[in-house]
Write an enzyme that holds these catalytic residues in place. Sequence first.
Site, mmCIF file in Angstrom:
data_model
loop_
_atom_site.group_PDB
_atom_site.id
_atom_site.type_symbol
_atom_site.label_atom_id
_atom_site.label_comp_id
_atom_site.label_asym_id
_atom_site.label_seq_id
_atom_site.Cartn_x
_atom_site.Cartn_y
_atom_site.Cartn_z
ATOM 1 N N ARG A 3 0.844 -1.211 0.000
ATOM 2 C CA ARG A 3 0.000 0.000 0.000
ATOM 3 C C ARG A 3 0.867 1.244 0.000
ATOM 4 O O ARG A 3 0.508 2.285 -0.526
ATOM 5 C CB ARG A 3 -0.968 0.018 1.199
ATOM 6 C CG ARG A 3 -1.718 1.341 1.348
ATOM 7 C CD ARG A 3 -2.977 1.246 2.199
ATOM 8 N NE ARG A 3 -2.762 0.546 3.443
ATOM 9 C CZ ARG A 3 -2.061 1.021 4.495
ATOM 10 N NH1 ARG A 3 -1.516 2.212 4.436
ATOM 11 N NH2 ARG A 3 -1.916 0.295 5.570
ATOM 12 N N TYR A 58 -15.520 16.316 -15.830
ATOM 13 C CA TYR A 58 -15.951 14.910 -15.815
ATOM 14 C C TYR A 58 -16.987 14.704 -14.697
ATOM 15 O O TYR A 58 -16.815 15.227 -13.583
ATOM 16 C CB TYR A 58 -14.712 14.040 -15.579
ATOM 17 C CG TYR A 58 -14.970 12.566 -15.532
ATOM 18 C CD1 TYR A 58 -15.323 11.869 -16.688
ATOM 19 C CD2 TYR A 58 -14.859 11.859 -14.347
ATOM 20 C CE1 TYR A 58 -15.549 10.508 -16.643
ATOM 21 C CE2 TYR A 58 -15.091 10.491 -14.301
ATOM 22 C CZ TYR A 58 -15.435 9.827 -15.456
ATOM 23 O OH TYR A 58 -15.662 8.481 -15.410
ATOM 24 N N ASP A 80 -6.551 17.675 -15.495
ATOM 25 C CA ASP A 80 -6.896 16.290 -15.851
ATOM 26 C C ASP A 80 -6.587 16.139 -17.341
ATOM 27 O O ASP A 80 -7.252 16.736 -18.184
ATOM 28 C CB ASP A 80 -8.381 16.044 -15.546
ATOM 29 C CG ASP A 80 -8.829 14.627 -15.897
ATOM 30 O OD1 ASP A 80 -8.173 13.961 -16.720
ATOM 31 O OD2 ASP A 80 -9.872 14.195 -15.361
ATOM 32 N N LYS A 94 -8.019 4.858 -19.409
ATOM 33 C CA LYS A 94 -8.404 5.261 -20.768
ATOM 34 C C LYS A 94 -7.212 5.084 -21.713
ATOM 35 O O LYS A 94 -6.712 3.980 -21.853
ATOM 36 C CB LYS A 94 -8.942 6.686 -20.733
ATOM 37 C CG LYS A 94 -9.921 6.970 -19.574
ATOM 38 C CD LYS A 94 -11.235 6.233 -19.691
ATOM 39 C CE LYS A 94 -12.066 6.291 -18.415
ATOM 40 N NZ LYS A 94 -12.329 7.629 -17.880
#
Length: 395
Positions: free
Chosen positions: A56, A109, A182, A207
């Site tokens: 992590r 978004y 972004d 994406k």
Amino acid sequence: MARFSTRAILAATRSPEVNQIPSAIPIYQAAAFSTADAAELGEVLTGARPGYAYSRIDNPTTAALGSAVAELEGAEAGLAFATGMAAIHAALVSVVRAGQTIVATQAVYGTTRDLLTRVLAGFGVTTEFVDPTDLAAVDAALGRTGAPVLYVETVSNPTIIVSDIAALAEIAHRHGALLLVDNTFASPFACRPIERGADLVMHSATKYISGHADVLAGIVVGSRERVDACRPILVDVGGALAPIAAFLVLRGIPTLALRMQRHSETALELAAWLEGQGVVERVHYPGLPGSPYHAVAARELDVFGGMLAFELSGGRAAGQAFLDAMQIAERTASLGAFRTITTHPASTTHRQLDADALKASGIAPGLLRCSVGLEDVEDLRVDFDLGLAAAQAAQ
Ligand SMILES: *Cc1c(COP(=O)(O)O)cnc(C)c1O
């Protein structure tokens, strides 16, 4: 000699010694890394010496992905996250405190809008939405609110708006704010916002960067100092990327340039062809000379990208008929994959909005958005022709 269970455990966890360089970055699918002694573990955990302790916090495969995207973006450092939203959350939370305001693009978004208005609002952070192409309005909003952050997208929905990153960076910095971008729709092949003055750049690597629609991932890149400020959020909130997911994203990166070039060539050809079709009222693609974003895009982007949108004259019914008629394109809401994806926002992602609310979001009832894939353009034209015929019949 140890008994069977003990031998099984030891036998199956003996790391092979590898002195040659593998041609792909291995998947370090391990929750934890052990050390030679207690002192070493303490030093690794406190950052006094480089190394790995717990996945992590840090993992070699995941770290390799963060560094790879930083290199492509021309940034000092990069950090990988479980999803694009985990990356965007960490970037925002690293720079904003309760009582402050974020100035954000209104063409944001959808889930990022929800993060701002549902989640961060609950912690005393307000957001003022502005038109990112109205530089005077951005300037005024930053001046009025004293916001520490201007948040925009390089290229965004619904009408494939292109932001002038260099101009927005200048305005943000003049007000003492940071510019967060972004860059998902553009990909680092088309645009590198850091080079144009942005402070932190985020990606949904789900994406274009991965490109194969088989993995979720997010990235933040920027200066080492700003990326280090995101690290405690990654570690404490727990949005770490799985090593196998990092491997899948890394697997997409060597072909990113080829894919983006092909996406862009095909999108331009389809956009120009759609402009000449009777039932098509408008085509939104920054590569078209008539696009209001053409000049900005020519400056900001190396290729115009694979995202295009177009409006059908028959409204909602025509949009739905077009979508339902397609044989090659996938009907889903994602983007950036090898396969063409078409969405009709009015009947899917934005179906809860009435006509007025749709209009306010800049979404015509007959608007279709397309993530142009890597298929042969001739076949896509045949598929779009099916859609156009169905749209005409539905009018
Ligand atoms: C998909 C997307 C996101 C969210 O990314 P996930 O990987 O789905 O969390 C954020 N911004 C943009 C522009 C996107 O397309």
